[in-house]
Write a protein that holds these residues in place. Structure first.
Motif, short mmCIF file in Angstrom:
data_model
loop_
_atom_site.label_atom_id
_atom_site.label_comp_id
_atom_site.label_asym_id
_atom_site.label_seq_id
_atom_site.Cartn_x
_atom_site.Cartn_y
_atom_site.Cartn_z
N LYS A 199 0.54 -1.39 0.15
CA LYS A 199 0.15 -0.26 -0.38
C LYS A 199 1.19 1.44 0.07
O LYS A 199 0.78 2.35 -0.81
N GLU A 200 2.16 1.36 0.67
CA GLU A 200 2.51 2.29 1.02
C GLU A 200 3.97 2.97 -1.16
O GLU A 200 3.75 3.87 -0.77
N ILE A 201 3.85 1.68 -0.70
CA ILE A 201 4.14 2.00 -2.92
C ILE A 201 3.67 2.81 -3.22
O ILE A 201 4.23 3.46 -4.08
N GLY A 202 2.21 1.82 -3.51
CA GLY A 202 1.19 2.81 -4.38
C GLY A 202 0.44 1.86 -5.10
O GLY A 202 -0.29 1.37 -5.67
N TYR A 203 0.82 0.29 -4.64
CA TYR A 203 -0.04 -0.86 -5.55
C TYR A 203 -1.34 -1.08 -4.55
O TYR A 203 -1.31 -2.11 -4.18
N THR A 204 -2.46 -0.36 -5.26
CA THR A 204 -3.60 -0.58 -4.58
C THR A 204 -4.97 -0.96 -4.75
O THR A 204 -6.00 -1.16 -5.05
N SER A 205 -4.79 -1.59 -6.42
CA SER A 205 -5.52 -1.57 -7.38
C SER A 205 -5.33 -2.48 -8.61
O SER A 205 -4.05 -2.60 -8.68
N GLU A 206 -6.27 -3.68 -8.99
CA GLU A 206 -5.63 -4.56 -10.08
C GLU A 206 -6.05 -3.92 -11.49
O GLU A 206 -5.07 -4.33 -12.47
N GLU A 207 -6.29 -2.42 -11.66
CA GLU A 207 -6.33 -1.48 -12.45
C GLU A 207 -4.40 -1.54 -12.81
O GLU A 207 -4.43 -0.89 -13.36
N ILE A 208 -4.26 -1.17 -11.57
CA ILE A 208 -2.69 0.10 -11.73
C ILE A 208 -1.51 -1.96 -12.42
O ILE A 208 -0.76 -2.19 -12.62
N GLY A 209 -2.70 -3.42 -11.49
CA GLY A 209 -1.76 -3.58 -11.86
C GLY A 209 -1.43 -5.49 -10.80
O GLY A 209 -1.01 -6.58 -10.90
N PHE A 210 -1.69 -4.83 -9.15
CA PHE A 210 -1.45 -5.87 -8.67
C PHE A 210 -1.63 -4.89 -6.89
O PHE A 210 -2.36 -3.37 -6.93
N SER A 211 -2.85 -4.73 -5.96
CA SER A 211 -3.55 -5.23 -5.35
C SER A 211 -3.20 -5.63 -4.03
O SER A 211 -3.02 -6.92 -3.56
N ALA A 212 -2.53 -4.81 -2.61
CA ALA A 212 -2.50 -5.06 -1.54
C ALA A 212 -3.05 -5.64 -1.34
O ALA A 212 -2.85 -6.73 0.03
N GLU A 213 -4.51 -5.56 -0.95
CA GLU A 213 -6.14 -6.07 -0.45
C GLU A 213 -6.13 -7.37 -1.15
O GLU A 213 -5.88 -8.57 -0.17
N ASN A 214 -6.13 -7.87 -1.96
CA ASN A 214 -6.40 -8.75 -2.71
C ASN A 214 -5.38 -9.75 -3.29
O ASN A 214 -6.00 -11.18 -3.38
N CYS A 215 -4.20 -9.29 -3.32
CA CYS A 215 -3.20 -10.66 -3.40
C CYS A 215 -2.63 -11.48 -2.80
O CYS A 215 -3.74 -11.41 -1.27
N ALA A 216 -2.21 -13.11 -3.24
CA ALA A 216 -1.80 -13.85 -2.00
C ALA A 216 -0.91 -14.04 -1.65
O ALA A 216 -0.21 -13.95 -2.13
N VAL A 217 -0.70 -14.10 -0.09
CA VAL A 217 0.15 -13.69 0.54
C VAL A 217 0.34 -15.37 1.05
O VAL A 217 0.04 -15.96 2.02
N LEU A 218 1.91 -16.33 0.62
CA LEU A 218 2.29 -17.44 1.00
C LEU A 218 3.12 -17.26 1.91
O LEU A 218 4.51 -16.44 1.37
N VAL A 219 3.91 -17.56 3.23
CA VAL A 219 4.88 -17.20 3.98
C VAL A 219 4.90 -19.32 4.74
O VAL A 219 4.55 -19.50 4.99
N ALA A 220 6.36 -19.51 4.10
CA ALA A 220 7.23 -20.24 4.22
C ALA A 220 8.49 -20.08 5.68
O ALA A 220 9.43 -19.78 4.05
N LEU A 221 8.51 -19.96 6.24
CA LEU A 221 9.89 -18.89 7.20
C LEU A 221 9.99 -19.89 8.58
O LEU A 221 9.13 -21.33 8.91
#
Length: 381
Positions: A74-96
């Motif tokens: 969000k801080e970078i500016g990827y906030t919608s699918e129209e921009i090409g990437f959505s902070a809210e809707n993208c999948a986040v996988l964690v393998a730590l």
């Protein structure tokens, strides 16, 4: 008289590789904020609709990694699918997983967190003691982001790249030969208007007027004709894939290890910061106009295996003598570096875009020149 051309590039924080670096360092900072002794080696991969976080973390801190990822996007500016990437809707996988006890065993006793060699560099080409090509490339990238976020050019999107070529004469920058800018944009922008806007609001705002001839300066803006699809929708991003952008733009050597996502027990990062600190103080002191420092370590051992200084024939004393002085003035053990540069703080998110060197921010302790007087004394100047 000898002349040559030298080129360096930079990228904006919305470039997929830089997005990965920023997420890695945001996760590092989040752990250091609660537990300064956290051991973090965090890697990120981004592609269309997906962020994968992997690595090794041993910490007492409780960090919601997925929330941190979305916060950075969000801080970078990827906030919608129209921009090409959505902070809210993208999948986040964690393998730590936790840090290997075999590594921890050597680090806990004050040894280096890995083997390898690290380089630092400084020269008198700019007031920041950075090479001019990377200095200008970073400033153009920062300005590209500034005009987007301030709404000066509202059709811009987060991704972008810059590149500057300088003509050198007798080893010193003489003039800017060409500038390349790739600016991510909305679908309805007129390309000729974008090019004129970028020249006015970015290029002419940054380039020093005494370093170019407007009639001869070659400028390329969005050379393919369009840059509508950008970010992870167009290009997969990885932590640590912009190590030359992060350092000196190819001027001076690189040890090969990246910085972002690594806590300061990893000498890939901390010793590279120390090498810059040493080189910058040497140049600022007047001992040399140009200086490269190499440090080398072995895992689990505190003192460096080797220290090398190369002043490229610009030193007022021999390089061998400078090495002797460096060993006296600077504590080059991992713990000594951490103490000297105060590295157990959550300061790393700011380093992840626009270069780890050459910006005199309060957090960037490796940019201090507080060893000048003692170096002059030992050098007898």
């Amino acid at each position: 008289m000898s002349t040559f051309l030298f080129t360096s590039e930079s990228v904006t924080e919305g470039h997929p590789d830089k997005m990965a670096d920023k997420i890695s360092d945001a996760i590092l900072d989040a752990h250091l904020s609660s537990d300064p002794n956290s051991r973090v080696a965090c890697e990120v991969l981004l592609t269309r609709g997906l962020v994968l976080v992997a690595g090794e973390i041993s910490s007492l801190a409780g960090v919601d990694v997925a929330d941190k990822v979305r916060e950075v996007l969000k801080e970078i500016g990827y906030t919608s699918e129209e921009i090409g990437f959505s902070a809210e809707n993208c999948a986040v996988l964690v393998a730590l997983q936790r840090q290997s006890p075999d590594i921890a065993m050597g680090v806990d006793t004050g040894g280096a967190g890995d083997q390898g060699m690290m380089f630092g560099f400084a020269c008198d080409e700019t007031e920041t003691l950075m090479p001019m090509p990377i200095y200008l490339a970073h400033r153009l990238a920062m300005r590209l982001t500034e005009v987007r976020k301030r709404g000066i050019l509202p059709y811009l999107r987060p991704d972008g790249k810059t590149q500057v070529t300088i003509e050198y004469e007798n080893g010193q920058p003489r003039r800017i030969m060409n500038v390349v800018i790739s600016a991510h944009h909305s679908k309805d922008v007129d390309m000729e208007q974008l090019r004129e806007d970028i020249k006015r609001e970015v290029i002419w705002e940054i380039l020093p007027s005494d370093m170019y001839d407007p009639s001869k300066l070659e400028i390329h803006i969005n050379a393919t004709g369009r840059f509508e699809i950008g970010g992870p929708a167009a290009d997969t991003g990885l932590t640590g894939r912009k190590i030359i952008v992060d350092t000196y733009g190819g001027m001076g050597r690189h040890g090969g290890g990246c910085f972002s996502g690594k806590d300061p027990t990893k000498v890939d990062r901390s010793a590279a910061y120390m090498a810059r600190y040493v080189a910058k103080n040497i140049v600022k002191s007047g001992i040399a106009r140009r200086c490269e420092v190499q440090l080398a370590y072995v895992i689990g051992v505190a003192h460096p295996l080797s220290v090398m200084v190369n002043t490229f024939g610009t030193g007022v004393i021999s390089d061998e003598k400078i090495v002797e002085i460096v060993r006296k003035v600077f504590d080059l053990t991992p713990q000594g570096i951490i103490r000297e540069l105060d590295l157990l703080r959550p300061i790393y998110y700011k380093t992840a875009a626009y270069g780890h060197f050459g910006r005199e921010l309060p957090e960037f302790t490796w940019e201090k020149t507080d060893k000048v007087d003692v170096l002059k004394k030992f050098a007898g100047i």
